[in-house]
Design an enzyme around this catalytic site. Structure first.
Site, PDB file in Angstrom:
ATOM      1  N   HIS A 223       0.487  -1.269   0.060  1.00 17.22           N
ATOM      2  CA  HIS A 223       0.048  -0.257   0.185  1.00 17.22           C
ATOM      3  C   HIS A 223       0.296   0.952   0.419  1.00 17.22           C
ATOM      4  CE1 HIS A 223      -3.140   2.544   0.700  1.00 17.22           C
ATOM      5  NE2 HIS A 223      -2.528   3.109   1.490  1.00 17.22           N
ATOM      6  N   GLU A 263      -4.477  -3.859   9.746  1.00 21.12           N
ATOM      7  CA  GLU A 263      -4.670  -3.212   8.714  1.00 21.12           C
ATOM      8  C   GLU A 263      -3.314  -1.260   8.462  1.00 21.12           C
ATOM      9  OE1 GLU A 263      -8.307  -2.136   7.029  1.00 21.12           O
ATOM     10  OE2 GLU A 263      -8.912  -3.033   8.885  1.00 21.12           O
ATOM     11  N   HIS A 265      -0.791   0.720   6.988  1.00 23.12           N
ATOM     12  CA  HIS A 265      -1.284   1.215   5.445  1.00 23.12           C
ATOM     13  C   HIS A 265      -0.009   2.783   5.492  1.00 23.12           C
ATOM     14  CE1 HIS A 265      -5.555   1.103   4.214  1.00 23.12           C
ATOM     15  NE2 HIS A 265      -5.822   0.768   5.567  1.00 23.12           N
ATOM     16  N   GLU A 280      -4.381   0.623  10.978  1.00 27.21           N
ATOM     17  CA  GLU A 280      -5.809   1.042  11.827  1.00 27.21           C
ATOM     18  C   GLU A 280      -6.205   1.004  12.077  1.00 27.21           C
ATOM     19  OE1 GLU A 280      -9.599   1.697   8.015  1.00 27.21           O
ATOM     20  OE2 GLU A 280      -7.867   1.703   7.648  1.00 27.21           O
TER      21      GLU A 280
END
Length: 316
Positions: A223, A263, A265, A280
């Site tokens: 990502h 998660e 990022h 997250e």
């Protein structure tokens, strides 16, 4: 690795950067806030409109932090003591996302839903530059060593460059539907970027030569990416719950994050010299000293590089 809770699990730490004050600054995309934390200390949260969707944050040329408000079509500015200014972007529904300081003393940003690159001066004047393609979803943006701004076109499957005069060049990717997202300048004049749909890390030189490095887990959904002082690129695997490190020669190491489904990022080198990533689930994770990666990793794999021209043929 160390995990530091900075918000509840619904707040969504998304992107982070090191500020000029020696602190980590981060966005809370779901809660509508900007956070600040000195490594080893407690976080401070500066509240924004809860629905504005702050996404990417970067240091500005004026000593403040600048960030995009994806859902509010605004660019925000926050001083190190917490004073906030917000500037509307002229095109409604444009969805500003990536932002970076340019070599001209301004900030440059992407407009995901308007196929434009924006430029904002430190006093809030905005200029927009239309892209030569539609439906491109321009995403992350960074400053290149060549004096231009480089950005990813997530849906147009290309890397773009815009000069300070507004001239735009696009470089199609060799892999179809690779969906590039994060991008960062390397230490050798090239730029690193991630292909979230292809499960690859890639590198582009200023003349457009692209080298792709397939990951062992092609479903890892890389990502974001940053580059450390030694020129190695560090990236998050949103789908694999890992962070990775790759050198220009393709040497790859992967590191599992402690909490499942966290998660990851954004990723950045922190003021303490370590790599930090925004999870997250409400956490910032301190990964490893950037200049001293450990010998023990979740896996260590030599990446197989595939170098191609934009037209797709293989190069030596």
């Amino acid at each position: 690795m160390e995990e530091h809770a900075v918000a509840d699990s619904a707040a969504g730490p998304y992107a982070l950067t090191t500020g000029p004050d020696g602190a980590l600054w981060f966005t809370l995309v779901h809660q509508g806030g900007i956070g600040r934390m000195v490594p080893g200390g407690e976080p401070t949260i500066h509240r924004l409109d809860p629905s504005c969707g702050p996404t990417v944050i970067t240091p500005g040329p004026d000593g403040a932090l600048w960030f995009t408000e994806y859902r509010a079509d605004r660019i925000g500015r926050i001083t190190t003591d917490g004073a906030v200014d917000e500037f509307g972007v002229p095109t409604p529904g444009c969805g500003p996302f990536g932002i970076a300081a340019g070599p001209d003393g301004t900030l440059w940003f992407t407009e995901t839903a308007a196929d434009r690159i924006g430029r904002i001066t430190v006093d809030g004047r905005v200029t927009e530059f239309p892209l030569p393609v539609t439906g491109a979803f321009p995403s992350a943006i960074t400053t290149g060593d060549d004096g231009g701004m480089w950005f990813t076109l997530n849906q147009a499957n290309a890397i773009g460059r815009i000069g300070m005069d507004g001239a735009i060049t696009l470089h199609p990717l060799p892999t179809e539907s690779a969906a590039p997202v994060g991008i960062a300048a390397g230490r050798d004049g090239a730029l690193w970027f991630v292909e979230i749909a292809a499960g690859q890390i890639a590198r582009i030189t200023p003349d457009g030569r692209i080298t792709e490095f397939p990951l062992p887990d092609r479903t890892a959904r890389p990502h974001a990416v940053t580059v450390d002082g030694n020129g190695a690129a560090w990236f998050t695997e949103w789908g694999g719950n890992r962070v990775g490190r790759i050198t220009p020669d393709g040497s790859l190491s992967l590191h599992d994050l402690p909490t499942p489904h966290s998660e990851p990022h954004g990723i950045a080198v922190g003021p303490d010299g370590a790599l930090w990533t925004a999870l997250e689930i409400g956490v910032l994770a301190r990964v490893v000293p950037a200049d001293n990666p450990p010998d023990r990793t979740a896996s260590r794999t030599p990446a197989t590089a595939v170098a191609r021209t934009a037209a797709g043929e293989e190069l030596p």
